[in-house]
Design an enzyme around this catalytic site. Structure first.
Site, PDB file in Angstrom:
ATOM      1  N   GLY A 148     -43.613  16.869  34.438  1.00 55.50           N
ATOM      2  CA  GLY A 148     -43.771  17.149  33.006  1.00 55.50           C
ATOM      3  C   GLY A 148     -44.543  18.439  32.808  1.00 55.50           C
ATOM      4  N   THR A 180     -51.745  18.206  35.445  1.00 54.88           N
ATOM      5  CA  THR A 180     -51.456  17.016  34.650  1.00 54.88           C
ATOM      6  C   THR A 180     -52.442  16.974  33.492  1.00 54.88           C
ATOM      7  OG1 THR A 180     -51.579  14.613  34.495  1.00 54.88           O
ATOM      8  CG2 THR A 180     -52.794  15.594  36.308  1.00 54.88           C
ATOM      9  N   ASP A 184     -53.338  14.308  32.302  1.00 57.38           N
ATOM     10  CA  ASP A 184     -54.033  13.028  32.460  1.00 57.38           C
ATOM     11  C   ASP A 184     -55.372  13.165  33.192  1.00 57.38           C
ATOM     12  OD1 ASP A 184     -51.678  12.030  31.355  1.00 57.38           O
ATOM     13  OD2 ASP A 184     -50.822  11.537  33.308  1.00 57.38           O
ATOM     14  N   GLN A 244     -49.809  15.796  22.173  1.00 55.50           N
ATOM     15  CA  GLN A 244     -50.958  16.120  23.029  1.00 55.50           C
ATOM     16  C   GLN A 244     -50.585  16.966  24.240  1.00 55.50           C
ATOM     17  OE1 GLN A 244     -52.742  11.952  24.081  1.00 55.50           O
ATOM     18  NE2 GLN A 244     -50.771  11.651  23.141  1.00 55.50           N
ATOM     19  N   ARG A 245     -49.301  17.090  24.515  1.00 54.39           N
ATOM     20  CA  ARG A 245     -48.902  17.896  25.679  1.00 54.39           C
ATOM     21  C   ARG A 245     -48.415  19.279  25.283  1.00 54.39           C
ATOM     22  NH1 ARG A 245     -45.247  14.530  29.552  1.00 54.39           N
ATOM     23  NH2 ARG A 245     -43.743  16.191  29.258  1.00 54.39           N
TER      24      ARG A 245
END
Ligand code: F6P
Length: 360
Positions: free
Chosen positions: A12, A140, A142, A288-289
Site C-alpha cells: 500500500g 507503513t 501503521d 489517513q493514508r
C-alpha cells in the site's frame, strides 16, 4: 562506470514515498553520479514488462510534498506465486523469481531499491538470495515494524486522524453526542493510541487490549454524571471485545489480503444499547493514508531514501534502512516481518490511564 539503479514502491502507499523517490534520485545523481529509473507497479510491473520511468533531478524535484507514489503500488498477490491457467483450464501457481532477475538484467540495473512493507521486503529478500542486488526502505502508516523506531507515513496519518477527532469534538459538544472514530493500523494500535491521546479521547480501544464495552459505557456515564455531555471514543480497526473476534470487511483470498474494518459500528451500537446517549460513528478509512506528508515524514523519508543509496554504494544487499534512536542503521530485511505492537503494560498506556482514559 556510471551505475544505473532502479527504484520501486510495493504494498500500500504511504505519505512520504514520493519524498523517498526524490531523495534517492537526488542523492544518486549528486553524490555518486548514478542514473535512476523508476519501476512502475512494483514487482508486478517489473514482471509484466511495464515501461520504466526515467527519473532525473529535474523531474523528481517537485515530488517532496506529494502524497502517494508516482510509481504506483500493488498490494495484491505475490510476484513469486503467480496464477497461470493451464491448457486444461486448471490453475497452477508459478514461481517467477528468476524472471524478475532476468528483467533486472534486461534493464541494465546494477542494483535496486525496494520501498515497501513486510511483503515487499520478503519478496526482495528472496531475490537477494537468488543473487539480486537489492536494499530496502520500509514503509507503513501503521508504525508496527520492530526493526525501526518509526516509519514515515505514521506522523501524517496521526495528524489527519487527530484533526478528524478535533472536528468531531466540536460537533459532539454541540449535540451532546458520543462520537466514535475508527482508525487504521491493522493489528497494532499505534495510530489509535497516539491519536486518542493527542485528541483528548475518553476511551481508546486497541487490538493489544481486548475490551469490555461495559467499561467504556461506565466511563461515559461517569462523565455525564459529572456534567460533561459528550464523549470521544477512538477505536483501532483491529480492536476486538474480550469474548469476540476482529471485524473484517473482506476475509481475504489467495490473491488479496484480508481487510479489517467495521468494529467502530459495533462499538457505537453497543454504547447506544447501554447508555441514554446519541452515538455517531466515523470510519476514517483511506483519508489517513492520503495527502501531503507532514514535514516530519518528509524529513524521515528523505533520510531513508538517501541512506538507501549509500547502502547500495556499500553493497548492503538484503538490508533495509531503519531508525534507532537518532541514528540510521542497516537492518536485515527479514526483520520487517517482526511486528511491534502497543505494550498494554508500557509507559504510554499507563500514562493514558493516569489521564483517565479507559481501554475497555
Ligand atoms: O498497512 C496500511 C493499511 O492502511 C492498514 O492500516 C489498513 O488495514 C490497510 O493498509 C488497508 O489496505 P487497503 O489499502 O488494501 O485497503
Amino acid at each position: 562506470m556510471t551505475k544505473r539503479i532502479g527504484i520501486l514502491t510495493g504494498g500500500g502507499d504511504a505519505p512520504g514515498l514520493n519524498a523517498v523517490i526524490r531523495s534517492v534520485v537526488l542523492t544518486a545523481y549528486n553524490a555518486f553520479g548514478w542514473e535512476v529509473v523508476g519501476i512502475r507497479q512494483g514487482f508486478d510491473g517489473l514482471l509484466a514488462g511495464t515501461p520504466v520511468m526515467t527519473l532525473s533531478p529535474h523531474n523528481a524535484y517537485d515530488l517532496l510534498a506529494r502524497g502517494g507514489t508516482v510509481l504506483g503500488a500493488v498490494n495484491r498477490g505475490n510476484p513469486f506465486m503467480r496464477p497461470v491457467v493451464q491448457p486444461d483450464g486448471t490453475q497452477i501457481m508459478v514461481d517467477a523469481a528468476q524472471d524478475v532477475i532476468t528483467r533486472m538484467h534486461e534493464l541494465n540495473l546494477d542494483a535496486m531499491i525496494a520501498a515497501g512493507g513486510a511483503g515487499t521486503m520478503a519478496a526482495a529478500l528472496r531475490l537477494v538470495e537468488l543473487g539480486a542486488r537489492i536494499v530496502g526502505v520500509p514503509k507503513t502508516i501503521d508504525n508496527d515494524l520492530s526493526a525501526t523506531d518509526v516509519t514515515f507515513g505514521f506522523d501524517t496519518a496521526v495528524v489527519t486522524a487527530t484533526e478528524a477527532l478535533d472536528k468531531l469534538q466540536t460537533t459532539a459538544e454541540s449535540h451532546h453526542r458520543v462520537m466514535v472514530l475508527e482508525v487504521m493500523g491493522r493489528d497494532a494500535g499505534w495510530i489509535a493510541l497516539t491519536t486518542g491521546v493527542a485528541g483528548g479521547a475518553d476511551a481508546i480501544l486497541v487490538p493489544e487490549i481486548p475490551f469490555d464495552i461495559n467499561i467504556v459505557c461506565d466511563k461515559i456515564l461517569a462523565l455525564q454524571e459529572a456534567g460533561r455531555r459528550y464523549s470521544l471514543v477512538v477505536v483501532a480497526e483491529g480492536a476486538h471485545p474480550i469474548d469476540g473476534e476482529q471485524e473484517y470487511i473482506f476475509h481475504g483470498d489467495p490473491m488479496s489480503q484480508a481487510r479489517l474494518g467495521g468494529i467502530g459500528y459495533l462499538v457505537g451500537n453497543a454504547i447506544a444499547d447501554c447508555l441514554e446517549a446519541e452515538v455517531r460513528v466515523t470510519r476514517l478509512g483511506h483519508v489517513q493514508r492520503g495527502g501531503q506528508p507532514t514535514p516530519r515524514d518528509r524529513w524521515l523519508a528523505t533520510r531513508f531514501g538517501s541512506a538507501a543509496v549509500h547502502f547500495v554504494a556499500q553493497e548492503r544487499w538484503g538490508h533495509m534502512v531503519a531508525l534507532r534512536g537518532t541514528k540510521l542503521i542497516a537492518a536485515p530485511m527479514q526483520d520487517a516481518a517482526k511486528i511491534n505492537r502497543v505494550n498494554p503494560d508500557g509507559e504510554m498506556v499507563r500514562m493514558a490511564r493516569h489521564l483517565g482514559i479507559v481501554f475497555g
